[in-house]
Design a protein around this motif. Structure first.
Motif, PDB file in Angstrom:
ATOM      1  N   VAL A  39      68.518  -3.600  29.391  1.00 64.27           N
ATOM      2  CA  VAL A  39      67.357  -3.743  30.282  1.00 64.27           C
ATOM      3  C   VAL A  39      66.318  -4.644  29.623  1.00 64.27           C
ATOM      4  N   LEU A  59      70.556  -5.946  43.819  1.00 62.83           N
ATOM      5  CA  LEU A  59      70.138  -4.669  43.257  1.00 62.83           C
ATOM      6  C   LEU A  59      70.062  -3.667  44.398  1.00 62.83           C
ATOM      7  N   LYS A  80      66.968   1.021  42.777  1.00 62.56           N
ATOM      8  CA  LYS A  80      66.462   0.319  41.590  1.00 62.56           C
ATOM      9  C   LYS A  80      65.180  -0.437  41.906  1.00 62.56           C
ATOM     10  N   PHE A  93      62.634  -2.365  39.239  1.00 58.38           N
ATOM     11  CA  PHE A  93      63.548  -3.438  38.866  1.00 58.38           C
ATOM     12  C   PHE A  93      63.358  -4.613  39.822  1.00 58.38           C
ATOM     13  N   ASN A 145      68.055  -9.544  37.913  1.00 58.71           N
ATOM     14  CA  ASN A 145      68.968  -9.533  36.774  1.00 58.71           C
ATOM     15  C   ASN A 145      68.998 -10.918  36.158  1.00 58.71           C
ATOM     16  N   ASP A 177      69.176  -6.161  33.433  1.00 58.45           N
ATOM     17  CA  ASP A 177      68.383  -5.692  34.566  1.00 58.45           C
ATOM     18  C   ASP A 177      66.910  -5.795  34.175  1.00 58.45           C
TER      19      ASP A 177
END
Length: 287
Positions: free
Chosen positions: A168, A197, A201, A206, A209, A214
């Motif tokens: 992450v 995603l 998420k 988030f 990516n 991520d």
């Protein structure tokens, strides 16, 4: 002639903005503290490689495989240090005369959302930054170099043989802005935000990516001062919550109304052998 204009009261609470917990996406619960205040984790050494003595033992060894070694088994001890609590009372008349807006269950949910979760996140992320196994010197982050610095972080985790899946990238809104405005991103930002995603998420922060990472946007208020960015794998940090107890008492002795009490015992530990799975880049403040 004086006219008193109508003043209308709306039973509406101007809630503060808040975000969901971030730590669960960066940590693990691999160890249980149930029934214990601390745990000991073993660290086992390995044996060195030798040249096999095909024609017979060499160098005074009795075995063709080489000198026999004894493996070391040491431990690291982790003990919970954060035992936190809160309490407040809501008088029955106060609840009635605010049309129920000052109500115990709602107030408890607000306490969790705006106080407890941010505190736990701030502490956990601070521990991760402090004990990161990769911590280069602080530099001034710039739009022209932000992507190269992130790719350097990815390379550092590759060299440490950190698992690819699950990494992450943690960024502040300010760092994300550098990524958006970089003139040298070669379309990387568009590729990042176009990554697929799932909705769950996106709801927790988030935003895409990048290079297999991520990307998690975290408010600067939950991060150390001068935070730049961090690349982390959840395997490195154990973040146990041993006890969570939240209660509302109706008309307890001495109070006409509700008494709200809460307690949470938690901590965060970066495992010594997995510290290289965290790369923390501090942003050098302008002089």
């Amino acid at each position: 002639m004086a006219i008193e204009l109508v003043e209308k009261f709306l039973p509406y609470v101007d809630e503060q903005f808040s975000t969901e917990s971030k730590k669960e996406h960066l940590t693990n619960q691999d160890f249980s503290f149930t029934g214990a205040h601390s745990v000991k984790i073993y660290k086992i050494s390995t044996g060195k490689m030798n040249d096999y003595g095909r024609s017979g033992p060499s160098g005074g060894n009795w075995s063709r495989y080489g000198a026999v070694e004894s493996l070391n088994a040491t431990t690291e001890r982790q003990q919970l240090t954060k035992d936190r609590s809160f309490t407040f009372a809501i008088d029955s008349l106060d609840e009635d005369e605010t049309e129920g807006q000052l109500e115990a269950a709602t107030a408890l949910a607000r306490q969790m959302r705006e106080v407890v979760i941010p505190e736990v996140d701030t502490y956990t992320l601070g521990v991760m930054c402090e004990r990161a196994g990769n911590k280069p010197e602080a530099v001034k982050l710039a739009a022209s170099s932000i992507y190269d610095m992130i790719f350097d972080a990815t390379s550092a985790l590759d060299d440490a043989e950190v698992p690819d899946l699950g990494r992450v990238l943690v960024v502040t809104p300010a760092t994300l802005l550098l990524m958006k405005t970089s003139k040298d991103n070669n379309g990387r930002y568009q590729d990042m935000i176009s990554a697929v995603l799932d909705e769950s998420k996106r709801r927790v922060g988030f935003v895409g990516n990048l290079d297999g990472l991520d990307v998690l946007k975290v408010p600067a208020t939950r991060l150390p001062e001068n935070f730049g960015f961090m690349v982390a794998h959840p395997c490195a940090t154990v973040a146990p919550t041993k006890l969570e107890s939240y209660k509302t008492h109706d008309n307890p002795p001495g109070i006409n109304g509700a008494l709200v009490e809460g307690r949470i015992c938690y901590d965060a530990f970066v495992l010594e052998n997995k510290a290289k799975a965290i790369y923390y880049q501090e942003n050098k403040p302008a002089v």
